[in-house]
Scaffold this motif. Sequence first.
Motif, PDB file in Angstrom:
ATOM      1  N   TRP A 203       0.910  -1.229   0.157  1.00  0.00           N
ATOM      2  CA  TRP A 203      -0.059   0.066  -0.071  1.00  0.00           C
ATOM      3  C   TRP A 203       0.799   1.253  -0.244  1.00  0.00           C
ATOM      4  CZ3 TRP A 203      -4.626  -1.746  -1.080  1.00  0.00           C
ATOM      5  CH2 TRP A 203      -4.877  -2.831  -0.714  1.00  0.00           C
ATOM      6  N   ASP A 204       2.159   1.239   0.388  1.00  0.00           N
ATOM      7  CA  ASP A 204       3.121   2.244   0.302  1.00  0.00           C
ATOM      8  C   ASP A 204       3.424   2.482  -0.967  1.00  0.00           C
ATOM      9  OD1 ASP A 204       4.277   4.359   1.394  1.00  0.00           O
ATOM     10  OD2 ASP A 204       6.244   3.311   2.237  1.00  0.00           O
ATOM     11  N   LYS A 205       3.616   1.402  -1.830  1.00  0.00           N
ATOM     12  CA  LYS A 205       4.372   1.399  -3.095  1.00  0.00           C
ATOM     13  C   LYS A 205       3.092   2.059  -3.899  1.00  0.00           C
ATOM     14  CE  LYS A 205       6.513  -1.353  -6.757  1.00  0.00           C
ATOM     15  NZ  LYS A 205       6.927  -2.762  -6.928  1.00  0.00           N
ATOM     16  N   PHE A 206       1.830   1.416  -3.715  1.00  0.00           N
ATOM     17  CA  PHE A 206       0.896   2.153  -4.492  1.00  0.00           C
ATOM     18  C   PHE A 206      -0.326   2.660  -3.783  1.00  0.00           C
ATOM     19  CE2 PHE A 206       2.572  -1.749  -6.646  1.00  0.00           C
ATOM     20  CZ  PHE A 206       2.794  -1.461  -7.857  1.00  0.00           C
ATOM     21  N   PRO A 207       0.069   3.935  -3.477  1.00  0.00           N
ATOM     22  CA  PRO A 207      -0.598   4.814  -2.582  1.00  0.00           C
ATOM     23  C   PRO A 207      -2.138   5.216  -2.930  1.00  0.00           C
ATOM     24  CG  PRO A 207       1.022   6.288  -3.412  1.00  0.00           C
ATOM     25  CD  PRO A 207       1.057   4.721  -3.888  1.00  0.00           C
ATOM     26  N   TYR A 208      -2.449   5.030  -4.214  1.00  0.00           N
ATOM     27  CA  TYR A 208      -3.670   5.188  -4.743  1.00  0.00           C
ATOM     28  C   TYR A 208      -4.310   4.022  -5.301  1.00  0.00           C
ATOM     29  CZ  TYR A 208      -1.136   9.479  -4.440  1.00  0.00           C
ATOM     30  OH  TYR A 208      -0.094  10.505  -4.136  1.00  0.00           O
ATOM     31  N   PHE A 209      -3.911   2.832  -4.753  1.00  0.00           N
ATOM     32  CA  PHE A 209      -4.596   1.631  -5.311  1.00  0.00           C
ATOM     33  C   PHE A 209      -5.852   1.490  -4.492  1.00  0.00           C
ATOM     34  CE2 PHE A 209      -5.115  -2.971  -4.814  1.00  0.00           C
ATOM     35  CZ  PHE A 209      -5.334  -3.366  -6.056  1.00  0.00           C
ATOM     36  N   LEU A 210      -6.060   1.484  -3.285  1.00  0.00           N
ATOM     37  CA  LEU A 210      -7.026   1.181  -2.270  1.00  0.00           C
ATOM     38  C   LEU A 210      -8.447   1.825  -2.739  1.00  0.00           C
ATOM     39  CD1 LEU A 210      -7.825  -0.306   0.067  1.00  0.00           C
ATOM     40  CD2 LEU A 210      -7.457   1.616   1.333  1.00  0.00           C
ATOM     41  N   PRO A 211      -8.635   2.906  -2.989  1.00  0.00           N
ATOM     42  CA  PRO A 211      -9.849   3.406  -3.504  1.00  0.00           C
ATOM     43  C   PRO A 211     -10.214   2.913  -4.759  1.00  0.00           C
ATOM     44  CG  PRO A 211      -8.174   5.161  -3.710  1.00  0.00           C
ATOM     45  CD  PRO A 211      -7.596   4.075  -3.035  1.00  0.00           C
ATOM     46  N   CYS A 212      -9.341   2.679  -5.918  1.00  0.00           N
ATOM     47  CA  CYS A 212      -9.697   1.962  -6.953  1.00  0.00           C
ATOM     48  C   CYS A 212     -10.177   0.574  -6.742  1.00  0.00           C
ATOM     49  CB  CYS A 212      -8.379   2.129  -7.983  1.00  0.00           C
ATOM     50  SG  CYS A 212      -7.794   3.747  -8.362  1.00  0.00           S
ATOM     51  N   PHE A 213      -9.191  -0.181  -5.911  1.00  0.00           N
ATOM     52  CA  PHE A 213      -9.653  -1.736  -5.463  1.00  0.00           C
ATOM     53  C   PHE A 213     -11.116  -1.553  -4.762  1.00  0.00           C
ATOM     54  CE2 PHE A 213      -9.718  -4.979  -2.260  1.00  0.00           C
ATOM     55  CZ  PHE A 213      -9.542  -5.969  -3.239  1.00  0.00           C
ATOM     56  N   ILE A 214     -11.560  -0.692  -3.981  1.00  0.00           N
ATOM     57  CA  ILE A 214     -12.889  -0.614  -3.591  1.00  0.00           C
ATOM     58  C   ILE A 214     -13.818  -0.786  -4.558  1.00  0.00           C
ATOM     59  CG2 ILE A 214     -14.306   0.237  -1.886  1.00  0.00           C
ATOM     60  CD1 ILE A 214     -12.167  -1.234  -0.344  1.00  0.00           C
ATOM     61  N   ILE A 215     -13.807   0.324  -5.380  1.00  0.00           N
ATOM     62  CA  ILE A 215     -14.667   0.463  -6.359  1.00  0.00           C
ATOM     63  C   ILE A 215     -14.572  -0.616  -7.525  1.00  0.00           C
ATOM     64  CG2 ILE A 215     -14.959   1.987  -8.663  1.00  0.00           C
ATOM     65  CD1 ILE A 215     -13.699   4.481  -6.982  1.00  0.00           C
ATOM     66  N   SER A 216     -13.649  -1.184  -7.653  1.00  0.00           N
ATOM     67  CA  SER A 216     -13.517  -2.344  -8.573  1.00  0.00           C
ATOM     68  C   SER A 216     -14.093  -3.831  -7.872  1.00  0.00           C
ATOM     69  CB  SER A 216     -12.120  -2.780  -8.990  1.00  0.00           C
ATOM     70  OG  SER A 216     -11.577  -1.773  -9.898  1.00  0.00           O
ATOM     71  N   VAL A 217     -14.189  -3.554  -6.810  1.00  0.00           N
ATOM     72  CA  VAL A 217     -15.107  -4.645  -6.114  1.00  0.00           C
ATOM     73  C   VAL A 217     -16.501  -4.515  -6.073  1.00  0.00           C
ATOM     74  CG1 VAL A 217     -15.364  -5.932  -3.643  1.00  0.00           C
ATOM     75  CG2 VAL A 217     -12.996  -5.404  -4.465  1.00  0.00           C
ATOM     76  N   LEU A 218     -16.900  -3.077  -5.776  1.00  0.00           N
ATOM     77  CA  LEU A 218     -18.440  -2.960  -6.085  1.00  0.00           C
ATOM     78  C   LEU A 218     -18.756  -3.366  -7.173  1.00  0.00           C
ATOM     79  CD1 LEU A 218     -20.936  -1.665  -5.076  1.00  0.00           C
ATOM     80  CD2 LEU A 218     -19.883   0.567  -5.808  1.00  0.00           C
ATOM     81  N   ALA A 219     -17.958  -2.735  -8.463  1.00  0.00           N
ATOM     82  CA  ALA A 219     -18.296  -3.149  -9.711  1.00  0.00           C
ATOM     83  C   ALA A 219     -18.423  -4.751 -10.182  1.00  0.00           C
ATOM     84  CB  ALA A 219     -17.361  -2.440 -10.698  1.00  0.00           C
ATOM     85  N   PHE A 220     -17.629  -5.341  -9.424  1.00  0.00           N
ATOM     86  CA  PHE A 220     -17.612  -6.841  -9.800  1.00  0.00           C
ATOM     87  C   PHE A 220     -18.784  -7.507  -9.059  1.00  0.00           C
ATOM     88  CE2 PHE A 220     -16.572 -11.315  -8.442  1.00  0.00           C
ATOM     89  CZ  PHE A 220     -16.319 -11.686  -9.651  1.00  0.00           C
ATOM     90  N   THR A 221     -19.151  -6.959  -8.108  1.00  0.00           N
ATOM     91  CA  THR A 221     -20.654  -7.369  -7.475  1.00  0.00           C
ATOM     92  C   THR A 221     -21.535  -6.987  -8.424  1.00  0.00           C
ATOM     93  OG1 THR A 221     -19.730  -6.962  -5.162  1.00  0.00           O
ATOM     94  CG2 THR A 221     -21.940  -7.233  -5.221  1.00  0.00           C
ATOM     95  N   VAL A 222     -21.698  -6.005  -8.952  1.00  0.00           N
ATOM     96  CA  VAL A 222     -22.647  -5.406  -9.761  1.00  0.00           C
ATOM     97  C   VAL A 222     -22.753  -6.435 -11.212  1.00  0.00           C
ATOM     98  CG1 VAL A 222     -23.754  -3.500 -11.187  1.00  0.00           C
ATOM     99  CG2 VAL A 222     -22.966  -3.064  -8.770  1.00  0.00           C
ATOM    100  N   VAL A 223     -21.681  -6.742 -11.617  1.00  0.00           N
ATOM    101  CA  VAL A 223     -21.415  -7.629 -12.733  1.00  0.00           C
ATOM    102  C   VAL A 223     -22.090  -9.005 -12.641  1.00  0.00           C
ATOM    103  CG1 VAL A 223     -20.086  -8.942 -14.131  1.00  0.00           C
ATOM    104  CG2 VAL A 223     -19.292  -6.507 -13.954  1.00  0.00           C
ATOM    105  N   ILE A 224     -22.039  -9.577 -11.141  1.00  0.00           N
ATOM    106  CA  ILE A 224     -22.639 -10.747 -10.794  1.00  0.00           C
ATOM    107  C   ILE A 224     -24.222 -10.487 -10.731  1.00  0.00           C
ATOM    108  CG2 ILE A 224     -22.752 -12.499  -9.261  1.00  0.00           C
ATOM    109  CD1 ILE A 224     -20.114 -12.485 -10.792  1.00  0.00           C
ATOM    110  N   ALA A 225     -24.572  -9.522 -10.200  1.00  0.00           N
ATOM    111  CA  ALA A 225     -25.941  -9.233 -10.024  1.00  0.00           C
ATOM    112  C   ALA A 225     -26.630  -8.920 -11.451  1.00  0.00           C
ATOM    113  CB  ALA A 225     -26.201  -8.003  -9.199  1.00  0.00           C
TER     114      ALA A 225
END
Length: 434
Positions: A203-225
């Motif tokens: 998370w220190d090497k990629f300090p801007y990954f966490l918000p992108c990852f959270i949004i991608s997880v939400l999007a993946f859930t929507v894909v399944i639905a």
Amino acid sequence: MEKEPLLEKKQYYEDCPGCKVEQTKELNQGLSMINLVIIWMIVLSATLPASSLFPFLYFMVRDFNVAKEEADISYYAGYVGSSFMLGRCLTSVLWGMVSDRYGRKPVIIMGIIAVVIFNTLFGLSTGYWMAIITRFLLGSLNGVLGPVKAYASELFREEHQAIGLSTVSAAWGVGLIIGPAIGGYLAQPVEKYPQIFPKDSFWDKFPYFLPCFIISVLAFTVVIACIWIPETLHNHNGNKESTDDAEALENGSNKEKTVRKNENLFMNWPLMSSIIVYCVFSLHDIAYHEVFSLWATSPPKLGGLNFTTDDVGNVLSISGVALCIYQLFIYPSVEKACGPIGLGRITGIFSIPLLQSYPFIAMLSGITLYIVISIASVLKNIMSVTITTGLFLIQNRVVEQHQRGAANGLSMTGMSLFKAIGPAAGGTIIFFFL
């Protein structure tokens, strides 16, 4: 009273998915909350990536070390923001035509899958050009927002069509608010939450990954639905036209049928005039969102407010809550009383003095600044959603179903072109004024 004979004349085809939706709407005359949630989640998952980068974009570009001076950062940041809209501009009509031919559902699913892939890769960007390319591909392949407007107008009964389309604009508006809040709270987690995210970790090497990852997880859930959502496009032995397009396009408060049957979209003046207004307003809207975040996080020596990403997230979160309350409890009654056009004119007029007040707001400080800027942000976003909802209603009423995807794609192309100009122009304006 006059609609009952028309309903009796409807002809349904057994294997047509659109006819199945029409039959369901006939049997269930109430407002489907499930359908509202479906529309809300689809639009939200497509909108969050477009706005989540605003609070941390300044710092991300700074970390790429492409700007020779600190004042140049906003200039480079504008092009990262523009790349998403440029990609969407180039492909929106294509995605709309694909949805008219093959259905809304496959385009929606493919677009959200693109969010999962390329939004994640953007969070892993290690250089300036990687960020631009991933954002461009995200915009190009995320063809959701045009077809989902057509989908929302087809999924609900005519008396609930305004609520369906207002859900699109409300989810869009909330996404433009919650997205920056997510980016503001979750970017640079090692600095903000050292007890959870240790230094020299991933998370220190990629300090801007966490918000992108959270949004991608939400999007993946929507894909399944979305696997189980209904298709609304009619298919009557190769004919995509609905059996009752004109009837389905009526609004409960406006009995005039304004649908243009088989007309060239560019010759459809009600459609084109609403698109022109939508484009101009979109330029103003995206420039505001981009400039606001950059201005708020810039240091005082450069004319900024010196807000942290948390501060920006707090202001925008307040706006998001207020927008939800407005959309659920106030907007339907106001729209019914004034109509979408009249309401759009009123809010457009009042938005002018509101925006003119921002230079004076910048003179404030402390808690007074927080309160006043929060109120201004709430009013600005409410006005934005009010105007866009009215334009969505007009754009979907004046075309038949087999042209609706292309019409919304054309609208998204114009909007994306103007929004691509907006961030670049916003960054350039900040660069020259600083």
